[in-house]
Enzyme design. Sequence first.
Site, PDB file in Angstrom:
ATOM      1  N   LYS A  19     -16.224  13.390   2.773  1.00  9.05           N
ATOM      2  CA  LYS A  19     -15.619  13.895   1.530  1.00  9.05           C
ATOM      3  C   LYS A  19     -14.449  13.027   1.086  1.00  9.05           C
ATOM      4  O   LYS A  19     -14.405  12.534  -0.043  1.00  9.05           O
ATOM      5  CB  LYS A  19     -15.158  15.342   1.701  1.00  9.05           C
ATOM      6  CG  LYS A  19     -14.382  15.887   0.520  1.00  9.05           C
ATOM      7  CD  LYS A  19     -15.166  15.830  -0.776  1.00  9.05           C
ATOM      8  CE  LYS A  19     -14.370  16.251  -2.001  1.00  9.05           C
ATOM      9  NZ  LYS A  19     -15.137  16.203  -3.242  1.00  9.05           N
TER      10      LYS A  19
ATOM     11  N   CYS B 186      -8.074  15.717  -6.731  1.00 11.47           N
ATOM     12  CA  CYS B 186      -8.858  15.078  -5.672  1.00 11.47           C
ATOM     13  C   CYS B 186      -8.471  13.626  -5.420  1.00 11.47           C
ATOM     14  O   CYS B 186      -7.975  13.295  -4.355  1.00 11.47           O
ATOM     15  CB  CYS B 186     -10.326  15.182  -6.043  1.00 11.47           C
ATOM     16  SG  CYS B 186     -10.742  16.807  -6.659  1.00 11.47           S
TER      17      CYS B 186
HETATM   18  N1  SAJ Z   1     -10.740   7.735 -13.944  1.00  7.33           N
HETATM   19  C1  SAJ Z   1     -10.452   6.427 -14.348  1.00  7.33           C
HETATM   20  N2  SAJ Z   1     -11.484   5.525 -14.381  1.00  7.33           N
HETATM   21  C2  SAJ Z   1     -12.765   5.873 -14.038  1.00  7.33           C
HETATM   22  C3  SAJ Z   1     -13.036   7.223 -13.628  1.00  7.33           C
HETATM   23  C4  SAJ Z   1     -12.002   8.132 -13.597  1.00  7.33           C
HETATM   24  O1  SAJ Z   1      -9.312   6.074 -14.662  1.00  7.33           O
HETATM   25  O2  SAJ Z   1     -13.645   5.009 -14.119  1.00  7.33           O
HETATM   26  C5  SAJ Z   1      -9.633   8.709 -13.880  1.00  7.33           C
HETATM   27  C6  SAJ Z   1      -9.867   9.920 -14.786  1.00  7.33           C
HETATM   28  O3  SAJ Z   1      -9.339   9.680 -16.069  1.00  7.33           O
HETATM   29  C7  SAJ Z   1      -9.081  11.019 -14.062  1.00  7.33           C
HETATM   30  C8  SAJ Z   1      -9.243  10.631 -12.601  1.00  7.33           C
HETATM   31  O4  SAJ Z   1      -9.625   9.251 -12.579  1.00  7.33           O
HETATM   32  O5  SAJ Z   1      -7.707  10.971 -14.417  1.00  7.33           O
HETATM   33  C9  SAJ Z   1     -10.291  11.448 -11.852  1.00  7.33           C
HETATM   34  O6  SAJ Z   1     -11.434  11.449 -12.605  1.00  7.33           O
HETATM   35  P1  SAJ Z   1     -12.859  11.877 -11.975  1.00  7.33           P
HETATM   36  O7  SAJ Z   1     -13.869  11.556 -12.984  1.00  7.33           O
HETATM   37  O8  SAJ Z   1     -13.035  11.298 -10.639  1.00  7.33           O
HETATM   38  O9  SAJ Z   1     -12.739  13.461 -11.895  1.00  7.33           O
HETATM   39  P2  SAJ Z   1     -12.461  14.471 -10.664  1.00  7.33           P
HETATM   40  O10 SAJ Z   1     -11.274  14.048  -9.924  1.00  7.33           O
HETATM   41  O11 SAJ Z   1     -12.504  15.831 -11.230  1.00  7.33           O
HETATM   42  O12 SAJ Z   1     -13.789  14.337  -9.787  1.00  7.33           O
HETATM   43  C10 SAJ Z   1     -13.831  13.656  -8.579  1.00  7.33           C
HETATM   44  C11 SAJ Z   1     -15.290  13.301  -8.365  1.00  7.33           C
HETATM   45  N3  SAJ Z   1     -15.423  12.449  -7.214  1.00  7.33           N
HETATM   46  C12 SAJ Z   1     -16.256  11.414  -7.267  1.00  7.33           C
HETATM   47  O13 SAJ Z   1     -16.934  11.132  -8.227  1.00  7.33           O
HETATM   48  C13 SAJ Z   1     -16.334  10.607  -5.997  1.00  7.33           C
HETATM   49  C14 SAJ Z   1     -16.114  14.568  -8.152  1.00  7.33           C
HETATM   50  O14 SAJ Z   1     -17.418  14.243  -7.782  1.00  7.33           O
HETATM   51  C15 SAJ Z   1     -15.483  15.395  -7.024  1.00  7.33           C
HETATM   52  O15 SAJ Z   1     -16.167  16.606  -6.852  1.00  7.33           O
HETATM   53  C16 SAJ Z   1     -14.055  15.706  -7.398  1.00  7.33           C
HETATM   54  O16 SAJ Z   1     -13.342  14.499  -7.518  1.00  7.33           O
HETATM   55  C17 SAJ Z   1     -13.481  16.576  -6.268  1.00  7.33           C
HETATM   56  O17 SAJ Z   1     -13.368  17.797  -6.501  1.00  7.33           O
HETATM   57  O18 SAJ Z   1     -13.298  16.076  -5.193  1.00  7.33           O
END
Ligand code: SAJ
Length: 475
Positions: free
Chosen positions: A239, A303
């Site tokens: 995870k 996360c």
């Molecule tokens: N972000 C970027 N660039 C990207 C992708 C995201 O800057 O290319 C930023 C987003 O704007 C945001 C942050 O990162 O501020 C997190 O975005 P996210 O799309 O990862 O959203 P989370 O944190 O809700 O989801 C993540 C996901 N993890 C992965 O994809 C490995 C999700 O699958 C998990 O379930 C979640 O964390 C969690 O609950 O752990």
Amino acid sequence: MLLSTPETATGESFKKACRFSPSYMVKKIIVVGMGYVGIPAAALFADIEGFNVTGIQRRSNRSGWKIDWLNQGKNPIGGDEPGLSELIERVVKKGTFRVTEDFTECKNADVILIDVQTPTDEKGIPHYESLKEVSKQVGKNMKKGTMVILESTVAPGTTINIVKPILEKESGLSAGKDFSLAFSYERVMVGRLIKNIVHLPRIVGGIDDESSRRAVELYKHIVKERIYPTDILTAEVSKVVENTYRDVNIAFANEVALLCESLGVDVFRVREFVNTLPNDPSNPSSNPIRNMHFPGAGVGGHCLPKDPWLLKYGVDTYGTFKVEPHVVIESRKINMQMPIHMVDLLEEGLKEAGGKLKDAKVAILGVAFLENSDDTRNTPTKPLYEALKKKQAKPVLHDPYVRDFELPFTKDINEAVTGADAIILVTKHNEYSKLDLRLLKTKMRKSVLIDGRNAYNKDECEKLGFIYKGVGKPR
Ligand code: SAJ
């Protein structure tokens, strides 16, 4: 012998090994923690024929209101969440889902899911106050034969070294012998909570075969993809590594963005070209080799900003020898620096507009950490706001979805942009992409636009007379 492939969960040898009731005997499920993970999981199980689900939520000032809200069949999660409101309304009307703050409900539960928050502090140290308290209450009330599943993300080693001892001490029962224990992590994302539970593979780590088997059997009722049984520690590590992998990839994209700004090229064009690299020539449709992530204004959420620290904490605390995770930690630092980089872009833009940061009114668009959601946990908007305050600017926060936030904000876009010297876009809510920039410019004092999510076209903005600066754009 731990299960390796999902199929074996129904094998004959398994039935013989069943000490506890096979899953179809499951009737009563408890879900502790009515948040972004607990609510969709509870509602999905409550929609299964024969299952009865009780949610447990502390009646705290911050979240206590959710108890009554949910018991009225209403969805407390804001933003666009496909299918969740209808599902909650249906299962509450059916009488198969209700919420309470009373842990004695655990007394005749067959399954107890723990979905509480596991935050880390500014030093990356996890704070398990609510996890420990909930484990205590569950241990005090659970009966012999119960299946306990921890779904909250924790530092590797936590389930066995913290949760299990509390459950055993409070219940007088022993894990694996008198009750089953497993760790099975969620992969939810705001905006697709239901979809990510139902349509993503699931990893289940049991303290023994029986626990893995029961957990696999349970999740089969709501998960339509493969379910992989393994041991608890491997699941815990998977995870935090899964999220750390994403955080490191985003940090790489952010660093490349800074390099592109210096070289005067558009990082988003570069990303497009990099991601065109065909996968494996013999089988182009197989798993992509290149998936450069998006650079931006920062990384928020419950996360990604936390899980790399949980990984480090697990190794520092339960590892057999010291390992310094340089890539992981440096990546965190790069991502934490992006809100400050936004301030640098703003300072440069204002200077070009003949202005300065001191006393500048700055409209910040987006408080939520993710587009079209109301989730503000660890949002990059907060460090940006604080950095601007420190430089005596006058930031005004705007967000169409957010309900409450520790900093003042408005839902009225005119209040935010009227008389502003600059606009900074942090979250790519759909409504911001539809803004009439020409009209907006007429309300502003100066016309500086800082784009933290590649939401606008640089040339079009400049044609409208904006001084445009964007993450990863030529400067
Ligand atoms: N972000 C970027 N660039 C990207 C992708 C995201 O800057 O290319 C930023 C987003 O704007 C945001 C942050 O990162 O501020 C997190 O975005 P996210 O799309 O990862 O959203 P989370 O944190 O809700 O989801 C993540 C996901 N993890 C992965 O994809 C490995 C999700 O699958 C998990 O379930 C979640 O964390 C969690 O609950 O752990």
